[in-house]
Design an enzyme around this catalytic site. Structure first.
Site, PDB file in Angstrom:
ATOM      1  N   ARG A  50       4.368   8.296  -2.192  1.00  0.00           N
ATOM      2  CA  ARG A  50       5.331   8.546  -3.271  1.00  0.00           C
ATOM      3  C   ARG A  50       5.373  10.050  -3.560  1.00  0.00           C
ATOM      4  O   ARG A  50       4.353  10.751  -3.442  1.00  0.00           O
ATOM      5  CB  ARG A  50       4.923   7.812  -4.564  1.00  0.00           C
ATOM      6  CG  ARG A  50       5.174   6.311  -4.539  1.00  0.00           C
ATOM      7  CD  ARG A  50       6.662   5.964  -4.532  1.00  0.00           C
ATOM      8  NE  ARG A  50       6.895   4.525  -4.619  1.00  0.00           N
ATOM      9  CZ  ARG A  50       7.093   3.718  -3.577  1.00  0.00           C
ATOM     10  NH1 ARG A  50       7.084   4.196  -2.344  1.00  0.00           N
ATOM     11  NH2 ARG A  50       7.319   2.426  -3.763  1.00  0.00           N
ATOM     12  N   HIS A  87      12.979   8.681   2.711  1.00  0.00           N
ATOM     13  CA  HIS A  87      12.261   7.470   2.288  1.00  0.00           C
ATOM     14  C   HIS A  87      12.557   6.312   3.252  1.00  0.00           C
ATOM     15  O   HIS A  87      13.043   5.257   2.847  1.00  0.00           O
ATOM     16  CB  HIS A  87      12.650   7.096   0.844  1.00  0.00           C
ATOM     17  CG  HIS A  87      11.618   6.202   0.195  1.00  0.00           C
ATOM     18  ND1 HIS A  87      11.237   6.308  -1.117  1.00  0.00           N
ATOM     19  CD2 HIS A  87      10.878   5.172   0.687  1.00  0.00           C
ATOM     20  CE1 HIS A  87      10.332   5.395  -1.413  1.00  0.00           C
ATOM     21  NE2 HIS A  87      10.091   4.686  -0.318  1.00  0.00           N
TER      22      HIS A  87
HETATM   23  P1  NAP Z   1      -2.317  -1.298  -1.132  1.00  0.00           P
HETATM   24  O1  NAP Z   1      -2.557  -2.398  -0.163  1.00  0.00           O
HETATM   25  O2  NAP Z   1      -2.269  -1.611  -2.583  1.00  0.00           O
HETATM   26  O3  NAP Z   1      -3.443  -0.184  -0.861  1.00  0.00           O
HETATM   27  C1  NAP Z   1      -3.689   0.855  -1.716  1.00  0.00           C
HETATM   28  C2  NAP Z   1      -4.951   1.589  -1.266  1.00  0.00           C
HETATM   29  O4  NAP Z   1      -5.135   2.744  -2.091  1.00  0.00           O
HETATM   30  C3  NAP Z   1      -6.211   0.748  -1.414  1.00  0.00           C
HETATM   31  O5  NAP Z   1      -7.066   0.995  -0.304  1.00  0.00           O
HETATM   32  C4  NAP Z   1      -6.836   1.283  -2.691  1.00  0.00           C
HETATM   33  O6  NAP Z   1      -8.253   1.173  -2.737  1.00  0.00           O
HETATM   34  C5  NAP Z   1      -6.456   2.729  -2.619  1.00  0.00           C
HETATM   35  N1  NAP Z   1      -6.478   3.356  -3.940  1.00  0.00           N
HETATM   36  C6  NAP Z   1      -5.740   3.057  -5.040  1.00  0.00           C
HETATM   37  N2  NAP Z   1      -6.051   3.853  -6.083  1.00  0.00           N
HETATM   38  C7  NAP Z   1      -7.017   4.669  -5.633  1.00  0.00           C
HETATM   39  C8  NAP Z   1      -7.770   5.713  -6.235  1.00  0.00           C
HETATM   40  N3  NAP Z   1      -7.576   6.080  -7.500  1.00  0.00           N
HETATM   41  N4  NAP Z   1      -8.697   6.344  -5.478  1.00  0.00           N
HETATM   42  C9  NAP Z   1      -8.903   5.974  -4.194  1.00  0.00           C
HETATM   43  N5  NAP Z   1      -8.228   5.004  -3.567  1.00  0.00           N
HETATM   44  C10 NAP Z   1      -7.299   4.356  -4.271  1.00  0.00           C
HETATM   45  O7  NAP Z   1      -0.948  -0.565  -0.789  1.00  0.00           O
HETATM   46  P2  NAP Z   1      -0.167  -0.506   0.598  1.00  0.00           P
HETATM   47  O8  NAP Z   1       0.563  -1.769   0.847  1.00  0.00           O
HETATM   48  O9  NAP Z   1      -1.102  -0.029   1.643  1.00  0.00           O
HETATM   49  O10 NAP Z   1       0.917   0.623   0.247  1.00  0.00           O
HETATM   50  C11 NAP Z   1       0.513   1.915  -0.192  1.00  0.00           C
HETATM   51  C12 NAP Z   1       1.703   2.659  -0.791  1.00  0.00           C
HETATM   52  O11 NAP Z   1       2.609   3.058   0.241  1.00  0.00           O
HETATM   53  C13 NAP Z   1       2.583   1.840  -1.737  1.00  0.00           C
HETATM   54  O12 NAP Z   1       2.024   1.776  -3.036  1.00  0.00           O
HETATM   55  C14 NAP Z   1       3.896   2.604  -1.715  1.00  0.00           C
HETATM   56  O13 NAP Z   1       3.917   3.560  -2.752  1.00  0.00           O
HETATM   57  C15 NAP Z   1       3.868   3.324  -0.355  1.00  0.00           C
HETATM   58  N6  NAP Z   1       4.922   2.830   0.549  1.00  0.00           N
HETATM   59  C16 NAP Z   1       5.859   3.725   0.978  1.00  0.00           C
HETATM   60  C17 NAP Z   1       6.849   3.289   1.844  1.00  0.00           C
HETATM   61  C18 NAP Z   1       7.871   4.246   2.384  1.00  0.00           C
HETATM   62  O14 NAP Z   1       8.845   3.834   2.998  1.00  0.00           O
HETATM   63  N7  NAP Z   1       7.693   5.539   2.224  1.00  0.00           N
HETATM   64  C19 NAP Z   1       6.889   1.942   2.267  1.00  0.00           C
HETATM   65  C20 NAP Z   1       5.915   1.078   1.798  1.00  0.00           C
HETATM   66  C21 NAP Z   1       4.926   1.525   0.934  1.00  0.00           C
HETATM   67  P3  NAP Z   1      -8.975  -0.268  -2.747  1.00  0.00           P
HETATM   68  O15 NAP Z   1      -8.726  -0.847  -1.382  1.00  0.00           O
HETATM   69  O16 NAP Z   1     -10.380   0.053  -2.957  1.00  0.00           O
HETATM   70  O17 NAP Z   1      -8.335  -1.058  -3.844  1.00  0.00           O
HETATM   71  C1  GLV Z   2       8.710   1.326  -0.322  1.00  0.00           C
HETATM   72  O1  GLV Z   2       8.674   2.466  -0.675  1.00  0.00           O
HETATM   73  C2  GLV Z   2       7.792   0.325  -0.750  1.00  0.00           C
HETATM   74  O2  GLV Z   2       7.010   0.571  -1.678  1.00  0.00           O
HETATM   75  O3  GLV Z   2       7.800  -0.764  -0.153  1.00  0.00           O
END
Ligand code: NAP
Ligand code: GLV
Length: 313
Positions: free
Chosen positions: A228, A276
């Site tokens: 983000r 994005h």
């Molecule tokens: P997720 O499964 O919720 O994973 C989040 C990770 O971040 C977890 O490993 C979590 O730790 C860690 N985390 C959260 N807060 C933290 C902190 N304060 N300090 C250290 N580690 C922390 O999320 P995801 O599905 O992988 O997606 C991640 C992000 O990618 C989304 O939230 C979104 O903003 C972004 N995204 C972007 C796109 C795009 O097109 N650009 C698409 C999809 C997603 P724990 O495992 O210990 O809980």
């Molecule tokens: C895209 O940015 C998502 O959070 O899936």
């Protein structure tokens, strides 16, 4: 069961069609302003606050993305926006992990093999061989080891690169050196050559890509932000590019999207910008996952992917 659907994009009819096929017993409707009729579930992307007004019977809100920051921002600005009994459920992978791995791998290999510099040499019609970066010190650090970060980190290990990962709780991922908690952040950052951000946007993570973070990386490091825009302190990146601390950055997300035409990032040749688009929500996979979870809830079963509102992800 009654289901509301909302997306600010124009493809609602295709989603409603596919949802009707996957949930033949459901009474589906696209939410329009003024609709306060009862609903059991809402399937939404970036919904307006009004959608949640007088929704006492709502059992779950399915977010059509991995990041729930847009919905939580409504709740933070006006507590009580989200119906208290409704679970907030995020998408889990649904094809995004593979897309993210492609995007990040491309960026990392582009920098490792110095294609970004060859692009500039070509523009100047210059035939000049560049010394490759040594693989053993081309350490990639992945911030966030959730659904997406874990897949990205594992994928990168297959190129024989040193890979580190950072999360809140401890992890054990083959081939990845893992670090957990704020106390290990500096050790994680120390000497990293490519920093990849896949953290959720929460009050704890806002501004994490800042000058102090950049100072811990290897000199001339690369940044790949696919999470983000709120994670990045934009002026700090421009300064770090100027003084050579950061060599180049690939940015898919921005504080304000779309990025305005007069934003300084457009003028910086060492920043690669995409709109994005690193991991799109895929309709078929997402409909299938959401439908399976709704059927599970109807049977009284537990589901995964429920957001912890206090943690913010
Ligand atoms: P997720 O499964 O919720 O994973 C989040 C990770 O971040 C977890 O490993 C979590 O730790 C860690 N985390 C959260 N807060 C933290 C902190 N304060 N300090 C250290 N580690 C922390 O999320 P995801 O599905 O992988 O997606 C991640 C992000 O990618 C989304 O939230 C979104 O903003 C972004 N995204 C972007 C796109 C795009 O097109 N650009 C698409 C999809 C997603 P724990 O495992 O210990 O809980
Ligand atoms: C895209 O940015 C998502 O959070 O899936």
């Amino acid at each position: 069961m009654k289901i509301l659907f909302y997306t600010p994009h124009s493809d609602a009819s295709a989603w409603l069609h596919d949802l009707a096929q996957a949930l033949p017993r459901a009474d589906l409707r696209e939410w329009k302003p003024g609709d306060t009729a009862p609903a059991d579930y809402a399937i939404v992307w970036r919904p307006p606050r009004e959608l949640f007004a007088r929704r006492a019977g709502l059992r779950a809100v399915f977010n059509l993305g991995a990041g729930v920051d847009a919905i939580l921002a409504l709740e933070h600005a006006q507590p009580g926006t989200l119906p208290r009994e409704a679970a907030l459920v995020r998408l889990e992978d649904t094809g995004m992990a593979a897309q993210m791995a492609e995007y990040v791998t491309y960026a990392v290999l582009r920098y490792m093999r110095r294609f970004d510099e060859y692009e500039r040499l070509q523009a100047e019609r210059r035939w000049h061989v560049l010394e490759p970066h040594p693989r053993r010190t081309f350490t990639v650090g992945v911030l966030g080891l959730g659904v997406l970060g874990t897949h990205v980190a594992k994928t990168l290990t297959s190129f024989g690169l040193p890979v580190r990962g950072y999360s809140r709780s401890e992890k054990n991922i083959g081939g990845v050196a893992t670090y957990a908690g704020a106390g290990q952040l500096d050790a994680f950052l120390d000497g990293v050559k490519v920093l990849v951000n896949l953290l959720p946007s929460t009050p704890d993570t806002h501004g994490v890509l800042n000058r102090r973070t950049f100072a811990k990386l290897a000199r001339g490091a690369y940044l790949v932000n696919v999470a983000r825009g709120e994670h990045l302190v934009e002026e700090d990146l421009l300064d770090a590019l100027k003084d050579g601390r950061i060599a180049a950055a690939t940015l898919d997300v921005f504080r304000k999207e779309p990025l305005s035409a007069d934003h300084p990032f457009w003028n910086e040749p060492r920043i690669t910008i995409t709109p994005h688009s690193s991991a799109e929500t895929l309709r078929e996979e997402s409909v299938q996952q959401v439908a399976q979870k709704i059927e599970a809830l109807e049977r009284g079963e537990a589901i995964s992917g429920i957001v912890d509102l206090a943690r913010g992800y």
